[in-house]
Scaffold this motif. Sequence first.
Motif, PDB file in Angstrom:
ATOM      1  N   LEU A  33       8.601 -13.421  -5.420  1.00 51.85           N
ATOM      2  CA  LEU A  33       8.778 -12.751  -4.132  1.00 51.85           C
ATOM      3  C   LEU A  33       8.207 -11.335  -4.150  1.00 51.85           C
ATOM      4  CD1 LEU A  33      12.220 -14.122  -3.010  1.00 51.85           C
ATOM      5  CD2 LEU A  33      10.053 -14.358  -1.799  1.00 51.85           C
ATOM      6  N   LEU A  34       8.241 -10.679  -5.295  1.00 53.37           N
ATOM      7  CA  LEU A  34       7.580  -9.374  -5.403  1.00 53.37           C
ATOM      8  C   LEU A  34       6.081  -9.524  -5.154  1.00 53.37           C
ATOM      9  CD1 LEU A  34       9.326  -7.686  -8.474  1.00 53.37           C
ATOM     10  CD2 LEU A  34       9.387  -6.908  -6.101  1.00 53.37           C
ATOM     11  N   VAL A  35       5.477 -10.564  -5.729  1.00 53.19           N
ATOM     12  CA  VAL A  35       4.049 -10.806  -5.513  1.00 53.19           C
ATOM     13  C   VAL A  35       3.758 -11.040  -4.034  1.00 53.19           C
ATOM     14  CG1 VAL A  35       2.160 -12.440  -5.941  1.00 53.19           C
ATOM     15  CG2 VAL A  35       3.634 -11.719  -7.830  1.00 53.19           C
ATOM     16  N   LEU A  36       4.526 -11.926  -3.419  1.00 54.38           N
ATOM     17  CA  LEU A  36       4.289 -12.268  -2.018  1.00 54.38           C
ATOM     18  C   LEU A  36       4.498 -11.069  -1.095  1.00 54.38           C
ATOM     19  CD1 LEU A  36       6.038 -15.767  -1.961  1.00 54.38           C
ATOM     20  CD2 LEU A  36       3.575 -15.293  -1.999  1.00 54.38           C
ATOM     21  N   LYS A  37       5.519 -10.275  -1.371  1.00 50.15           N
ATOM     22  CA  LYS A  37       5.788  -9.100  -0.529  1.00 50.15           C
ATOM     23  C   LYS A  37       4.692  -8.045  -0.691  1.00 50.15           C
ATOM     24  CE  LYS A  37      10.016  -9.950   1.206  1.00 50.15           C
ATOM     25  NZ  LYS A  37      10.426  -9.805   2.621  1.00 50.15           N
ATOM     26  N   LEU A  38       4.195  -7.861  -1.922  1.00 47.83           N
ATOM     27  CA  LEU A  38       3.119  -6.897  -2.143  1.00 47.83           C
ATOM     28  C   LEU A  38       1.877  -7.292  -1.340  1.00 47.83           C
ATOM     29  CD1 LEU A  38       3.483  -6.301  -5.984  1.00 47.83           C
ATOM     30  CD2 LEU A  38       3.706  -4.540  -4.223  1.00 47.83           C
ATOM     31  N   VAL A  39       1.571  -8.582  -1.356  1.00 47.97           N
ATOM     32  CA  VAL A  39       0.402  -9.069  -0.615  1.00 47.97           C
ATOM     33  C   VAL A  39       0.598  -8.865   0.883  1.00 47.97           C
ATOM     34  CG1 VAL A  39      -0.935 -11.125  -0.029  1.00 47.97           C
ATOM     35  CG2 VAL A  39      -0.255 -10.719  -2.401  1.00 47.97           C
ATOM     36  N   ARG A  40       1.791  -9.213   1.390  1.00 48.19           N
ATOM     37  CA  ARG A  40       2.056  -9.082   2.822  1.00 48.19           C
ATOM     38  C   ARG A  40       2.015  -7.632   3.286  1.00 48.19           C
ATOM     39  NH1 ARG A  40       7.121 -13.297   2.470  1.00 48.19           N
ATOM     40  NH2 ARG A  40       5.871 -15.213   2.326  1.00 48.19           N
ATOM     41  N   ARG A  41       2.306  -6.713   2.369  1.00 50.12           N
ATOM     42  CA  ARG A  41       2.258  -5.290   2.712  1.00 50.12           C
ATOM     43  C   ARG A  41       0.879  -4.680   2.510  1.00 50.12           C
ATOM     44  NH1 ARG A  41       7.953  -2.510   0.773  1.00 50.12           N
ATOM     45  NH2 ARG A  41       9.350  -4.032   1.728  1.00 50.12           N
ATOM     46  N   GLY A  42      -0.090  -5.519   2.123  1.00 50.72           N
ATOM     47  CA  GLY A  42      -1.455  -5.035   1.952  1.00 50.72           C
ATOM     48  C   GLY A  42      -1.708  -4.311   0.651  1.00 50.72           C
ATOM     49  N   ARG A  43      -0.822  -4.491  -0.343  1.00 52.69           N
ATOM     50  CA  ARG A  43      -1.005  -3.825  -1.640  1.00 52.69           C
ATOM     51  C   ARG A  43      -1.917  -4.661  -2.544  1.00 52.69           C
ATOM     52  NH1 ARG A  43       2.234  -1.240   1.406  1.00 52.69           N
ATOM     53  NH2 ARG A  43       4.029  -0.092   0.579  1.00 52.69           N
ATOM     54  N   ARG A  44      -3.047  -5.013  -2.051  1.00 49.47           N
ATOM     55  CA  ARG A  44      -3.948  -5.916  -2.761  1.00 49.47           C
ATOM     56  C   ARG A  44      -5.017  -5.125  -3.541  1.00 49.47           C
ATOM     57  NH1 ARG A  44      -5.138 -10.212   2.186  1.00 49.47           N
ATOM     58  NH2 ARG A  44      -2.980 -10.418   2.897  1.00 49.47           N
ATOM     59  N   PRO A  45      -5.628  -5.778  -4.554  1.00 48.03           N
ATOM     60  CA  PRO A  45      -5.343  -7.118  -5.074  1.00 48.03           C
ATOM     61  C   PRO A  45      -4.156  -7.116  -6.030  1.00 48.03           C
ATOM     62  CG  PRO A  45      -7.167  -6.142  -6.269  1.00 48.03           C
ATOM     63  CD  PRO A  45      -6.801  -5.155  -5.203  1.00 48.03           C
ATOM     64  N   VAL A  46      -3.504  -8.272  -6.125  1.00 51.50           N
ATOM     65  CA  VAL A  46      -2.332  -8.445  -6.982  1.00 51.50           C
ATOM     66  C   VAL A  46      -2.616  -9.558  -7.987  1.00 51.50           C
ATOM     67  CG1 VAL A  46       0.133  -8.999  -7.073  1.00 51.50           C
ATOM     68  CG2 VAL A  46      -0.791  -7.747  -5.105  1.00 51.50           C
ATOM     69  N   LEU A  47      -2.248  -9.322  -9.237  1.00 49.98           N
ATOM     70  CA  LEU A  47      -2.345 -10.354 -10.268  1.00 49.98           C
ATOM     71  C   LEU A  47      -0.940 -10.764 -10.683  1.00 49.98           C
ATOM     72  CD1 LEU A  47      -3.969 -12.065 -12.316  1.00 49.98           C
ATOM     73  CD2 LEU A  47      -3.804 -10.122 -13.904  1.00 49.98           C
TER      74      LEU A  47
END
Length: 250
Positions: free
Chosen positions: A21-35
Amino acid sequence: MTTVISVTGKGGVGKTTVAALLVLKLVRRGRRPVLAVDADPNSNLCEALGERFERTVGDVREAFERERDRMPPTVDKKLQLEYKLMGVLCESRGFDVLVMGRPEGPGCYCAVNHLLREVLDRIVGGYRFVVVDCEAGLEHFSRRTVRDVDKLLVVVDATKKALSTARRIKELAGLVRVKRQYLVLNMIRSVEEERVLRQGAAELGLEVAGVMPYDENVLQLDIEGRPLTELPEDSPFSHAIDELMGFLAL
């Protein structure tokens, strides 16, 4: 600059759910890219994120060990290993997943592991955020395969074993470079459970970063084998992850 968040704890406390859920929330908040790094041999993080993988870093390591001595001296082995590792990255929308797989088998992998760490450090450096779902327990700390962690989240539930594991993780965390270490209370059903765990956190000298309530939505997804991408945004667990991220300034 890369921020590395490692999620660890005793088996069964829900660390993969928190990490996913941390990964998904980071992506939804535009904190990309995420590994997203699945460092647990059980390899459940990819499934929780709604993705599939075919090969792991462990597969690459073993194949490279077999091929290494047959490579011509002129071949750049580090470059070859990096190329092979990029081939096992599972690419998704806004995030990639790297599945570590099983630990090394019999034999000496020292030379390969040295190259592997260098290449992984280079790959990790290309992401804004890296979320690591660690192996249950203490193995990654005792083997020093988890390094340079900005935020270490130790997930505990309302059991003495979970707090005992958290205590040992705190002791072993000194073997690696951890900037900040926190407890995350998970699957909390009552005010009394939270009180007891907060008391345990105080005794450990660790700050509580978040309180995750018991959530039937999460349980139902797990029972049905559905990914956490389907968790409703208005569910209690989702709100708690938002609060956790606020605390961590993510």
